[in-house]
Design a protein around this motif. Structure first.
Motif, PDB file in Angstrom:
ATOM      1  N   ILE A  90      -1.235  37.493  37.279  1.00  0.00           N
ATOM      2  CA  ILE A  90      -2.048  38.251  38.225  1.00  0.00           C
ATOM      3  C   ILE A  90      -2.940  39.237  37.483  1.00  0.00           C
ATOM      4  O   ILE A  90      -4.109  39.430  37.842  1.00  0.00           O
ATOM      5  CB  ILE A  90      -1.156  39.011  39.241  1.00  0.00           C
ATOM      6  N   LYS A  91      -2.411  39.871  36.440  1.00  0.00           N
ATOM      7  CA  LYS A  91      -3.180  40.881  35.719  1.00  0.00           C
ATOM      8  C   LYS A  91      -4.418  40.279  35.052  1.00  0.00           C
ATOM      9  O   LYS A  91      -5.457  40.934  34.959  1.00  0.00           O
ATOM     10  CB  LYS A  91      -2.304  41.577  34.675  1.00  0.00           C
ATOM     11  N   THR A  92      -4.309  39.024  34.614  1.00  0.00           N
ATOM     12  CA  THR A  92      -5.462  38.374  33.988  1.00  0.00           C
ATOM     13  C   THR A  92      -6.567  38.127  35.011  1.00  0.00           C
ATOM     14  O   THR A  92      -7.736  38.439  34.782  1.00  0.00           O
ATOM     15  CB  THR A  92      -5.038  37.030  33.348  1.00  0.00           C
ATOM     16  N   ILE A  93      -6.172  37.568  36.158  1.00  0.00           N
ATOM     17  CA  ILE A  93      -7.142  37.293  37.224  1.00  0.00           C
ATOM     18  C   ILE A  93      -7.761  38.592  37.720  1.00  0.00           C
ATOM     19  O   ILE A  93      -8.981  38.698  37.887  1.00  0.00           O
ATOM     20  CB  ILE A  93      -6.458  36.541  38.386  1.00  0.00           C
ATOM     21  N   ASP A  99     -13.440  43.658  35.991  1.00  0.00           N
ATOM     22  CA  ASP A  99     -14.432  43.899  34.937  1.00  0.00           C
ATOM     23  C   ASP A  99     -15.784  43.297  35.294  1.00  0.00           C
ATOM     24  O   ASP A  99     -16.833  43.854  34.967  1.00  0.00           O
ATOM     25  CB  ASP A  99     -13.944  43.326  33.600  1.00  0.00           C
ATOM     26  N   THR A 100     -15.767  42.140  35.966  1.00  0.00           N
ATOM     27  CA  THR A 100     -17.018  41.500  36.370  1.00  0.00           C
ATOM     28  C   THR A 100     -17.770  42.367  37.377  1.00  0.00           C
ATOM     29  O   THR A 100     -18.982  42.572  37.272  1.00  0.00           O
ATOM     30  CB  THR A 100     -16.746  40.105  36.985  1.00  0.00           C
ATOM     31  N   PHE A 101     -17.042  42.898  38.360  1.00  0.00           N
ATOM     32  CA  PHE A 101     -17.663  43.770  39.354  1.00  0.00           C
ATOM     33  C   PHE A 101     -18.205  45.042  38.713  1.00  0.00           C
ATOM     34  O   PHE A 101     -19.298  45.505  39.049  1.00  0.00           O
ATOM     35  CB  PHE A 101     -16.667  44.121  40.466  1.00  0.00           C
ATOM     36  N   TYR A 102     -17.436  45.615  37.785  1.00  0.00           N
ATOM     37  CA  TYR A 102     -17.899  46.816  37.090  1.00  0.00           C
ATOM     38  C   TYR A 102     -19.127  46.522  36.245  1.00  0.00           C
ATOM     39  O   TYR A 102     -19.994  47.384  36.072  1.00  0.00           O
ATOM     40  CB  TYR A 102     -16.783  47.387  36.218  1.00  0.00           C
ATOM     41  N   SER A 103     -19.215  45.299  35.718  1.00  0.00           N
ATOM     42  CA  SER A 103     -20.358  44.926  34.885  1.00  0.00           C
ATOM     43  C   SER A 103     -21.653  44.951  35.677  1.00  0.00           C
ATOM     44  O   SER A 103     -22.712  45.325  35.175  1.00  0.00           O
ATOM     45  CB  SER A 103     -20.146  43.521  34.289  1.00  0.00           C
ATOM     46  N   PHE A 104     -21.573  44.533  36.949  1.00  0.00           N
ATOM     47  CA  PHE A 104     -22.780  44.462  37.776  1.00  0.00           C
ATOM     48  C   PHE A 104     -23.016  45.725  38.614  1.00  0.00           C
ATOM     49  O   PHE A 104     -24.154  46.105  38.857  1.00  0.00           O
ATOM     50  CB  PHE A 104     -22.695  43.249  38.721  1.00  0.00           C
ATOM     51  N   GLY A 106     -20.948  48.840  38.322  1.00  0.00           N
ATOM     52  CA  GLY A 106     -20.449  50.101  37.777  1.00  0.00           C
ATOM     53  C   GLY A 106     -21.569  50.970  37.234  1.00  0.00           C
ATOM     54  O   GLY A 106     -22.736  50.574  37.156  1.00  0.00           O
ATOM     55  N   GLU A 107     -21.197  52.208  36.848  1.00  0.00           N
ATOM     56  CA  GLU A 107     -22.191  53.142  36.317  1.00  0.00           C
ATOM     57  C   GLU A 107     -22.798  52.619  35.017  1.00  0.00           C
ATOM     58  O   GLU A 107     -23.973  52.826  34.746  1.00  0.00           O
ATOM     59  CB  GLU A 107     -21.540  54.510  36.095  1.00  0.00           C
ATOM     60  N   LYS A 108     -21.984  51.958  34.200  1.00  0.00           N
ATOM     61  CA  LYS A 108     -22.480  51.374  32.953  1.00  0.00           C
ATOM     62  C   LYS A 108     -22.538  49.859  33.119  1.00  0.00           C
ATOM     63  O   LYS A 108     -21.558  49.157  32.905  1.00  0.00           O
ATOM     64  CB  LYS A 108     -21.562  51.745  31.782  1.00  0.00           C
ATOM     65  N   LYS A 109     -23.668  49.366  33.530  1.00  0.00           N
ATOM     66  CA  LYS A 109     -23.827  47.937  33.792  1.00  0.00           C
ATOM     67  C   LYS A 109     -23.915  47.174  32.475  1.00  0.00           C
ATOM     68  O   LYS A 109     -24.719  47.482  31.615  1.00  0.00           O
ATOM     69  CB  LYS A 109     -25.073  47.687  34.648  1.00  0.00           C
ATOM     70  N   SER A 110     -23.074  46.133  32.338  1.00  0.00           N
ATOM     71  CA  SER A 110     -23.012  45.382  31.085  1.00  0.00           C
ATOM     72  C   SER A 110     -24.230  44.502  30.864  1.00  0.00           C
ATOM     73  O   SER A 110     -24.517  44.116  29.750  1.00  0.00           O
ATOM     74  CB  SER A 110     -21.737  44.526  31.063  1.00  0.00           C
ATOM     75  N   PHE A 111     -24.929  44.154  31.944  1.00  0.00           N
ATOM     76  CA  PHE A 111     -26.070  43.262  31.813  1.00  0.00           C
ATOM     77  C   PHE A 111     -27.393  44.030  31.810  1.00  0.00           C
ATOM     78  O   PHE A 111     -28.428  43.489  32.137  1.00  0.00           O
ATOM     79  CB  PHE A 111     -26.067  42.233  32.947  1.00  0.00           C
ATOM     80  N   SER A 112     -27.332  45.304  31.421  1.00  0.00           N
ATOM     81  CA  SER A 112     -28.533  46.132  31.474  1.00  0.00           C
ATOM     82  C   SER A 112     -29.405  45.990  30.222  1.00  0.00           C
ATOM     83  O   SER A 112     -30.566  46.390  30.232  1.00  0.00           O
ATOM     84  CB  SER A 112     -28.159  47.606  31.664  1.00  0.00           C
ATOM     85  N   LYS A 113     -28.838  45.431  29.140  1.00  0.00           N
ATOM     86  CA  LYS A 113     -29.598  45.281  27.895  1.00  0.00           C
ATOM     87  C   LYS A 113     -29.859  43.807  27.597  1.00  0.00           C
ATOM     88  O   LYS A 113     -28.928  43.014  27.502  1.00  0.00           O
ATOM     89  CB  LYS A 113     -28.851  45.921  26.719  1.00  0.00           C
ATOM     90  N   VAL A 114     -31.136  43.481  27.446  1.00  0.00           N
ATOM     91  CA  VAL A 114     -31.533  42.112  27.121  1.00  0.00           C
ATOM     92  C   VAL A 114     -31.738  42.022  25.612  1.00  0.00           C
ATOM     93  O   VAL A 114     -32.344  42.917  25.017  1.00  0.00           O
ATOM     94  CB  VAL A 114     -32.835  41.725  27.854  1.00  0.00           C
ATOM     95  N   ALA A 115     -31.232  40.967  25.008  1.00  0.00           N
ATOM     96  CA  ALA A 115     -31.321  40.836  23.557  1.00  0.00           C
ATOM     97  C   ALA A 115     -31.762  39.441  23.138  1.00  0.00           C
ATOM     98  O   ALA A 115     -31.547  38.470  23.864  1.00  0.00           O
ATOM     99  CB  ALA A 115     -29.974  41.163  22.913  1.00  0.00           C
ATOM    100  N   ILE A 116     -32.386  39.391  21.974  1.00  0.00           N
ATOM    101  CA  ILE A 116     -32.746  38.113  21.362  1.00  0.00           C
ATOM    102  C   ILE A 116     -31.881  37.930  20.124  1.00  0.00           C
ATOM    103  O   ILE A 116     -31.755  38.840  19.305  1.00  0.00           O
ATOM    104  CB  ILE A 116     -34.238  38.074  20.963  1.00  0.00           C
TER     105      ILE A 116
END
Length: 198
Positions: A90-93, A99-104, A106-116
């Motif tokens: 259960i803890k894994t799921i 973490d996915t919800f926080y990424s989109f 949360g205050e610190k969005k994980s997908f906010s930086k685009v990189a090459i």
């Protein structure tokens, strides 16, 4: 005949995206409306109006968010949170979803930086999103690396690459524009307009 075919293709290009968007939005609306709507329908019967379930879902989530800021209920939520993070499997799921919800959202969005990044051994470059800049806690030898998520074209799947920080170039591009560019296979560029060979 050629003119008819051209007009038919133009019609497809015009109407199909509109129909697909309406269909997707409708399906999302029906799903969200049904979360609580299915429980309200037996009580409201003929008085039920599509959208009431969605409205109640929004109100319920807002109230729960407010309660999470209060001492007693906030403590209760934290206890439940810790409990879910300790139950095997259960803890894994739970952690992945959280973490996915926080990424989109949360205050610190994980997908906010685009990189090459450059694919090792080649001069081929690809676009990705920096999801984690501190990997030392995950695995000490990776302290000089970052995690870059590379979305696959025309799919919801992707791969996560662990790349040295000095090999990652952060670019000034909006995440939504980068995602649109990737998902369309590069066909959508020039501020959202499909690329055309001049």
């Amino acid at each position: 005949m050629k003119r008819i075919i051209q007009n038919f293709i133009k019609g497809l290009l015009t109407i199909v995206p509109i129909i697909l968007v309406v269909f997707v939005v409708f399906k999302i609306f029906m799903f969200l409306d049904g979360l609580l709507g299915n429980y309200l329908k037996p009580y409201l019967k003929e008085d039920y109006i599509p959208g009431i379930g969605l409205l109640f879902t929004f109100i319920l989530i807002t109230i729960l968010g407010w309660l999470s800021t209060k001492f007693f209920t906030g403590t209760l939520f934290r206890v439940i949170d810790r409990l879910l993070e300790r139950i095997p499997l259960i803890k894994t799921i739970y952690s992945v979803i959280k973490d996915t919800f926080y990424s989109f959202l949360g205050e610190k969005k994980s997908f906010s930086k685009v990189a090459i990044v450059t694919i090792p051994g080649t001069e081929v470059k690809t676009i990705g999103f920096i999801t984690t800049e501190d990997l030392e806690d995950f695995y000490t030898p990776l302290k000089d690396h970052v995690a870059v998520y590379v979305q696959q074209t025309f799919q919801i799947a992707g791969v996560t690459l662990l790349i040295p920080k000095d090999q990652v170039e952060v670019i000034d591009v909006k995440p939504e524009d980068a995602m649109k560019f990737i998902l369309s296979g590069g066909m959508t560029s020039n501020h959202g307009q499909p690329y055309r060979n001049q």
